[in-house]
Design an enzyme around this catalytic site. Structure first.
Site, PDB file in Angstrom:
ATOM      1  N   TYR A   1       0.838  -1.208   0.000  1.00 40.17           N
ATOM      2  CA  TYR A   1       0.000   0.000   0.000  1.00 40.17           C
ATOM      3  C   TYR A   1       0.865   1.248   0.000  1.00 40.17           C
ATOM      4  CZ  TYR A   1      -4.203  -2.716   1.153  1.00 40.17           C
ATOM      5  OH  TYR A   1      -5.259  -3.591   1.127  1.00 40.17           O
ATOM      6  N   GLY A   2       0.439   2.214  -0.789  1.00 41.00           N
ATOM      7  CA  GLY A   2       1.219   3.449  -0.920  1.00 41.00           C
ATOM      8  C   GLY A   2       1.959   3.395  -2.241  1.00 41.00           C
TER       9      GLY A   2
END
Length: 324
Positions: free
Chosen positions: A54-55
């Site tokens: 994530y990111g």
């Protein structure tokens, strides 16, 4: 002795925390996200689901770093119950047991605390079944070394789940949770794959991700109306026309209950014995999610929603990694 993993009735998904591409994240949102975190924990929403993938871009791992910081700085009620669950990606270059142990330790570094629940982000059964055993053994090792309180899976179907269960049982590792895409627009894992029955039999908690179907079930979008940007917008254009009977059923129940459509959709997931993990980027969204707690739909309302969900011809697109 392993510490006990405590799971609440509902959690919070943090895919959007650090994701520019789909959710338009930027750093100026951090104080709002911290307020979301604090509000959730203080209302008993203590499970936060993240992933090491994530990111986006240079913000890789951003969601974990933020969660670690928020958990450290939080001092209110429920602090002891905070449960950070991270999913480790089955990247093609992760091939050994050790690569997963290392990934788990990297997540812990970003969090600046141990991961509570470590999960396999997806099964490689559909495209590289030979890769999976070593990665699962890595998760088992994180558990054996007491670096995590529990181990979970994500996007697994019943056959593959039973295969992992057998493998883990031989190593004395219980599976705590399985998360799948589950909502009124995505009943497939439970109605067709019968995953809830298998989980109940094996003592596994089922976590429902995308319980609001990326926002379609909130009732905020109409066929005529303004669609969200990008990929979500395209999906909404395809799905909204066929979902009207379901949305009007949701709307009716919401009005008679003095709740919002989101709250009814989340409560339905809870009534089905799952732990929904809706995302929240703003305090308003978090408050709305929390409003799904503390009451229960009755059997008639659940049956009505089930019927409306079954009548929808175009369902949510299933995750490509979901296995049988």
């Amino acid at each position: 002795m392993h510490q006990q993993l405590i799971l609440p009735t509902m959690g919070c998904g943090t895919w959007a925390w650090g994701n520019r591409l789909l959710w338009g994240y930027d750093e100026s949102m951090d104080s709002q996200l911290q307020a979301v975190f604090n509000l959730c924990v203080s209302h008993g929403v203590t499970l936060f689901d993240t992933g090491d993938s994530y990111g986006t871009g240079r913000l890789n791992g951003r969601s974990e770093s933020l969660l670690g910081r928020f958990a450290r700085e939080y001092n209110g009620a429920g602090k002891e119950d905070i449960c950070i669950a991270t999913k480790l990606a089955a990247y093609p270059w992760r091939l050994t047991r050790q690569s997963m142990v290392k990934a788990g330790k990297s997540s812990a570094q970003r969090l600046r605390r141990n991961v509570d629940l470590v999960q396999m982000h997806w099964s490689t059964a559909n495209y590289a079944p030979w890769q999976e055993g070593a990665l699962l053994d890595g998760l088992a090792e994180l558990y054996e070394q007491e670096l995590v309180k529990g181990v979970g899976l994500s996007n697994y179907g019943p056959k593959r789940l039973q295969w992992v269960h057998k493998r883990f049982s031989e190593q004395g590792v219980p599976i705590a949770t399985l998360q799948v895409q589950y909502s009124l627009l995505s009943t497939y894992p439970v109605t067709q794959l019968r995953l809830k029955d298998v989980c109940d039999e094996l003592g596994i908690k089922l976590i429902a991700y995308s319980p609001l179907a990326l926002g379609i079930l909130t009732g905020k979008y109409s066929e005529k109306g303004s669609f969200p940007k990008g990929i979500r917008g395209l999906l909404f254009r395809q799905l909204l026309p066929g979902t009207q009977p379901l949305l009007s059923c949701l709307r009716e129940i919401a009005q008679s209950r003095n709740k919002t459509m989101s709250q009814v959709a989340l409560n339905w997931c809870i009534c089905k014995g799952t732990i929904p993990i809706p995302g929240a980027k703003s305090v308003e969204q978090a408050k709305e999610n929390i409003g799904a707690l503390g009451w229960k739909l009755d059997a008639n309302e659940i049956a009505e929603l089930d019927r409306a969900a079954a009548s929808v011809d175009k369902k949510m697109v299933q995750n490509i990694f979901q296995t049988k």
